[in-house]
Design an enzyme around this catalytic site. Structure first.
Site, PDB file in Angstrom:
ATOM      1  N   THR A  12       0.986  -1.103  -0.096  1.00  0.00           N
ATOM      2  CA  THR A  12      -0.049   0.058  -0.075  1.00  0.00           C
ATOM      3  C   THR A  12       0.790   1.056   0.099  1.00  0.00           C
ATOM      4  O   THR A  12       0.440   2.292  -0.662  1.00  0.00           O
ATOM      5  CB  THR A  12      -0.980  -0.234   1.276  1.00  0.00           C
ATOM      6  OG1 THR A  12      -1.816  -1.104   1.099  1.00  0.00           O
ATOM      7  CG2 THR A  12      -1.788   1.142   1.399  1.00  0.00           C
ATOM      8  N   SER A  55       1.713  -7.270  -0.826  1.00  0.00           N
ATOM      9  CA  SER A  55       2.390  -8.322   0.008  1.00  0.00           C
ATOM     10  C   SER A  55       1.596  -9.739   0.000  1.00  0.00           C
ATOM     11  O   SER A  55       2.390 -10.860   0.271  1.00  0.00           O
ATOM     12  CB  SER A  55       2.890  -7.976   1.350  1.00  0.00           C
ATOM     13  OG  SER A  55       1.506  -7.962   2.296  1.00  0.00           O
ATOM     14  N   THR A  87       1.601  -4.561   4.262  1.00  0.00           N
ATOM     15  CA  THR A  87       1.749  -4.783   5.573  1.00  0.00           C
ATOM     16  C   THR A  87       0.906  -6.307   5.954  1.00  0.00           C
ATOM     17  O   THR A  87       1.139  -6.923   6.859  1.00  0.00           O
ATOM     18  CB  THR A  87       0.836  -3.825   6.473  1.00  0.00           C
ATOM     19  OG1 THR A  87      -0.466  -3.732   5.756  1.00  0.00           O
ATOM     20  CG2 THR A  87       1.365  -2.530   6.358  1.00  0.00           C
ATOM     21  N   ASP A  88       0.442  -6.619   4.890  1.00  0.00           N
ATOM     22  CA  ASP A  88      -0.549  -8.003   4.981  1.00  0.00           C
ATOM     23  C   ASP A  88       0.503  -9.250   5.518  1.00  0.00           C
ATOM     24  O   ASP A  88       0.498 -10.077   6.470  1.00  0.00           O
ATOM     25  CB  ASP A  88      -1.062  -8.379   3.745  1.00  0.00           C
ATOM     26  CG  ASP A  88      -2.335  -7.741   3.578  1.00  0.00           C
ATOM     27  OD1 ASP A  88      -2.765  -6.903   4.434  1.00  0.00           O
ATOM     28  OD2 ASP A  88      -2.869  -7.764   2.537  1.00  0.00           O
TER      29      ASP A  88
HETATM   30  N1  ASP Z   1      -2.731  -5.432   0.948  1.00  0.00           N
HETATM   31  C1  ASP Z   1      -1.609  -4.634   1.256  1.00  0.00           C
HETATM   32  C2  ASP Z   1      -0.492  -5.308   1.173  1.00  0.00           C
HETATM   33  O1  ASP Z   1       0.005  -6.147   1.994  1.00  0.00           O
HETATM   34  C3  ASP Z   1      -1.948  -3.890   2.636  1.00  0.00           C
HETATM   35  C4  ASP Z   1      -0.680  -2.768   2.716  1.00  0.00           C
HETATM   36  O2  ASP Z   1       0.178  -2.915   2.073  1.00  0.00           O
HETATM   37  O3  ASP Z   1      -0.839  -2.441   3.956  1.00  0.00           O
HETATM   38  O4  ASP Z   1       0.238  -5.142   0.195  1.00  0.00           O
END
Ligand code: ASP
Length: 322
Positions: A12, A55, A87-88
């Site tokens: 993200t 991710s 973050t995932d």
């Molecule tokens: N869905 C996103 C990812 O992990 C969430 C993020 O980056 O916060 O790529």
């Protein structure tokens, strides 16, 4: 001059919201590449767009590429590394690097919960904070770190706890090991030393199964008939399972498939306490390996790393347990 290697992997933090649909997806160009951020004095950034991936697309193979790139950079004399990541699965990449590289230099992962053009976007702020932490002398010997929302967490215990809140990363039981303040980088906890295993491959099928009231053994039984190299079970409470699962577990253990047990509880550690059918004591006596204090997704990586390193069955128990 301190050289900090920045590896952008996507997520993200490198995405944009479509104002018409509200959908968030990777931008044509990574907005972090020409971001205006403040860099500490005497710091030079060496920036690479190593992947551009959400991710959930990150695989152990990508983690291995990151590890190899960091080891090459260590030889070339960099003093710290910052990785931007979705973050995932950020906690998994961080744990992988922590277990395979360890404390040789500050390695800091960061990400964002709001994409680059959203109101209250946290990406640039977290990126800047991560660079501050990676370039500070006290960040060495702390293992791999996650810096988000003014907090510093150890890769070993941190986990993503909220789907959207910017304060999503939490360390259950222990709390953050440090803080990013306006003027300082403050560390408040030391980490216990652990064993690091450097590996060249990430092969193996290791599923995670979660226990629940009324669970039977069919899923585990099905795994005993396929090719799995290990199994991680998120058990109940201190580390117990419904007795209906025992027969299937035994089938895997007879095949010498390692079974690692963690607790599905968010806080505390798993340990063999209960002495009833399916209780922790019986599971341990059967040969199930208790993994104290990390969550199932990290225990899975720990087992994957141990198997690829080629630890003996006895060494595996000690490595997984601690
Ligand atoms: N869905 C996103 C990812 O992990 C969430 C993020 O980056 O916060 O790529």
């Amino acid at each position: 001059m301190k050289k900090i290697l920045v590896l952008h992997t996507g997520g993200t933090i490198a995405m944009k919201e479509n104002v018409l649909t509200g959908g968030v997806s990777p931008d044509v160009a990574n907005p972090l590449m020409d971001a205006e951020i403040q860099i500490p004095e005497n710091v030079e950034l060496l920036v690479e767009d190593i992947f551009i991936l959400p991710s959930p697309h990150i695989m152990p193979n990508h983690m291995l590429i990151l590890k190899n790139r960091i080891q090459e950079a260590i030889k070339a004399g960099v003093s710290g590394v910052v990785i931007t990541h979705g973050t995932d699965t950020l906690e998994e990449t961080a744990f992988f690097l922590d277990t395979t590289i360890g404390e040789q230099l500050p390695i800091v992962l960061t990400g964002a919960m709001r994409s680059s053009n959203e109101l209250g976007s946290d990406g640039l702020y977290n990126f800047e904070s991560a660079i501050r932490v990676a370039s500070c002398a006290e960040a060495k010997d702390k293992g791999v770190l996650i810096v988000m929302n003014d907090e510093i967490h150890s890769a070993r215990y941190v986990t993503k706890t909220h789907t959207t809140n910017v304060a999503t990363f939490r360390t259950p039981t222990l709390g953050p090991i440090g803080l990013v303040t306006k003027n300082r980088i403050l560390f408040m906890q030391e980490l216990l030393p652990t064993r690091h295993l450097d590996i060249a491959t990430v092969d193996g099928v290791i599923p995670i199964v979660k226990a629940y009231a009324g669970m039977h053994g069919e899923l585990i039984e099905a795994l005993a008939h396929t090719k799995v190299d290990g199994l991680v079970i998120e058990a109940l409470g201190a580390g117990n399972l419904p007795p209906q699962t025992l027969a299937a577990l035994k089938k895997l253990l007879i095949q010498k498939i390692p079974i690692v047990l963690v607790s599905r509880c968010f806080n505390g550690i798993a340990e063999p306490v209960y002495d009833y059918s399916g209780g922790g004591k019986e599971l341990e006596d059967m040969g199930v390996i208790f993994c104290d204090s990390i969550n199932s997704q990290k225990a899975r990586l720990k087992l994957l790393i141990a198997l690829n390193y080629g630890l003996s069955a006895k060494e595996l128990v000690t490595f997984i347990h601690n």
